[in-house]
Design a protein around this motif. Structure first.
Motif, mmCIF file in Angstrom:
data_model
loop_
_atom_site.group_PDB
_atom_site.id
_atom_site.type_symbol
_atom_site.label_atom_id
_atom_site.label_comp_id
_atom_site.label_asym_id
_atom_site.label_seq_id
_atom_site.Cartn_x
_atom_site.Cartn_y
_atom_site.Cartn_z
ATOM 1 N N ILE A 63 3.081 0.337 2.529
ATOM 2 C CA ILE A 63 1.969 -0.538 2.150
ATOM 3 C C ILE A 63 1.011 -0.571 3.335
ATOM 4 N N GLU A 64 -0.202 -0.110 3.090
ATOM 5 C CA GLU A 64 -1.219 -0.047 4.137
ATOM 6 C C GLU A 64 -2.237 -1.170 3.930
ATOM 7 N N SER A 65 -2.743 -1.702 5.041
ATOM 8 C CA SER A 65 -3.779 -2.729 4.964
ATOM 9 C C SER A 65 -4.992 -2.289 5.772
ATOM 10 N N TYR A 66 -6.133 -2.811 5.386
ATOM 11 C CA TYR A 66 -7.367 -2.520 6.127
ATOM 12 C C TYR A 66 -8.257 -3.751 6.085
ATOM 13 N N ILE A 67 -8.704 -4.187 7.248
ATOM 14 C CA ILE A 67 -9.643 -5.305 7.351
ATOM 15 C C ILE A 67 -10.939 -4.770 7.928
ATOM 16 N N HIS A 68 -12.020 -4.921 7.193
ATOM 17 C CA HIS A 68 -13.310 -4.413 7.648
ATOM 18 C C HIS A 68 -13.849 -5.276 8.781
ATOM 19 N N ALA A 69 -14.701 -4.684 9.605
ATOM 20 C CA ALA A 69 -15.310 -5.391 10.737
ATOM 21 C C ALA A 69 -15.944 -6.702 10.263
ATOM 22 N N GLY A 70 -15.621 -7.777 10.951
ATOM 23 C CA GLY A 70 -16.118 -9.083 10.554
ATOM 24 C C GLY A 70 -15.107 -9.869 9.752
ATOM 25 N N SER A 71 -14.019 -9.206 9.350
ATOM 26 C CA SER A 71 -12.906 -9.851 8.626
ATOM 27 C C SER A 71 -13.351 -10.524 7.332
ATOM 28 N N LYS A 72 -14.285 -9.903 6.622
ATOM 29 C CA LYS A 72 -14.754 -10.475 5.363
ATOM 30 C C LYS A 72 -14.394 -9.614 4.144
ATOM 31 N N ILE A 73 -13.869 -8.422 4.408
ATOM 32 C CA ILE A 73 -13.357 -7.563 3.339
ATOM 33 C C ILE A 73 -11.986 -7.069 3.769
ATOM 34 N N GLY A 74 -10.999 -7.214 2.889
ATOM 35 C CA GLY A 74 -9.647 -6.761 3.195
ATOM 36 C C GLY A 74 -9.038 -6.021 2.018
ATOM 37 N N VAL A 75 -8.131 -5.092 2.323
ATOM 38 C CA VAL A 75 -7.485 -4.279 1.288
ATOM 39 C C VAL A 75 -5.998 -4.148 1.610
ATOM 40 N N MET A 76 -5.164 -4.180 0.569
ATOM 41 C CA MET A 76 -3.766 -3.788 0.670
ATOM 42 C C MET A 76 -3.498 -2.772 -0.426
ATOM 43 N N VAL A 77 -2.850 -1.669 -0.064
ATOM 44 C CA VAL A 77 -2.588 -0.607 -1.033
ATOM 45 C C VAL A 77 -1.185 -0.065 -0.830
ATOM 46 N N GLU A 78 -0.494 0.192 -1.925
ATOM 47 C CA GLU A 78 0.843 0.798 -1.875
ATOM 48 C C GLU A 78 0.728 2.279 -2.208
ATOM 49 N N ILE A 79 1.161 3.131 -1.287
ATOM 50 C CA ILE A 79 1.169 4.581 -1.470
ATOM 51 C C ILE A 79 2.628 5.043 -1.489
ATOM 52 N N ASN A 80 3.019 5.775 -2.516
ATOM 53 C CA ASN A 80 4.406 6.209 -2.657
ATOM 54 C C ASN A 80 4.567 7.713 -2.454
#
Length: 219
Positions: A63-80
């Motif tokens: 499970i990967e996460s990404y927080i965009h600069a400024g911490s106003k957009i975030g993503v969590m994604v499951e890659i198998n």
């Protein structure tokens, strides 16, 4: 001189091999448009195996996460993937990071692929297009063609795998995954994802904040 290859030929080779669009195009150019020889080229490079691996079980991954600069957009994604060995590879981690960033940069994306889109959504899009003024003025047969084309375009906008890869506009996210399948020798699937937007659903969000988020996505 580089041989000009039609998009239809590239699409046909891709459906036969599961290789990425650019890899198919290069193989066809290398073989002067000969499909059989192009398949051999892709097999030699290990790129003609993605479709064969697509049915294999993927019980590992991350499970990967990404927080965009400024911490106003975030993503969590499951890659198998198929094995823990591949799940630990740096290439697999880089793929997951790229896909997480892709989701952050794609505000219209809601589903993994076209097959994941519910029929109710498809029917709703058809109704919306059928009710537009410019459609109602067309003959019935023409209406259906236009509606089908517009709905297909809209569904592609909703599908993650059908997005143009943000770091290489010559390929889609699906192509990117297929290239990594060929590289790592295992089936790889995006199972699910969620995208967070700060303030989403709050009715008093200011216009300036919306503009800021839009600019962040483009950056």
């Amino acid at each position: 001189m580089t041989v000009e290859i039609s998009a239809q030929y590239v699409k046909e080779l891709r459906s036969m091999t599961g290789a990425g669009m650019m890899d198919c195009k290069k193989a066809l150019q290398q073989t002067d448009g000969n499909l059989d020889k192009a398949i051999e080229v892709l097999r030699q490079k290990g790129l003609a195996s993605a479709s064969k691996k697509s049915g294999r079980k993927t019980a590992e991954g991350l499970i990967e996460s990404y927080i965009h600069a400024g911490s106003k957009i975030g993503v969590m994604v499951e890659i198998n993937c198929e094995t823990d060995f591949v799940a630990r590879r740096s290439e697999f981690h880089n793929l997951a990071k790229n896909i997480a960033m892709q989701i952050a940069a794609s505000p219209q994306v809601e589903y993994v692929d076209l097959e994941s889109i519910p029929q109710s959504i498809i029917n709703k899009e058809k109704l919306i297009e059928a009710g537009k003024d410019d459609i109602l003025k067309k003959p019935k047969a023409v209406q259906e063609q236009i509606i089908d084309g517009r709905v297909k375009k809209r569904l592609n906008e909703l599908s993650l795998l059908d997005q143009t890869f943000i770091r290489n506009n010559d390929i889609t996210v699906r192509d990117l995954i297929n290239e990594n399948i060929a590289l790592m020798g295992e089936n790889i699937q995006v199972r699910r994802f969620v995208r967070f937007l700060l303030g989403q659903g709050i009715t008093n969000t200011s216009p300036s904040f919306s503009e800021e988020v839009a600019n962040m996505i483009k950056s």
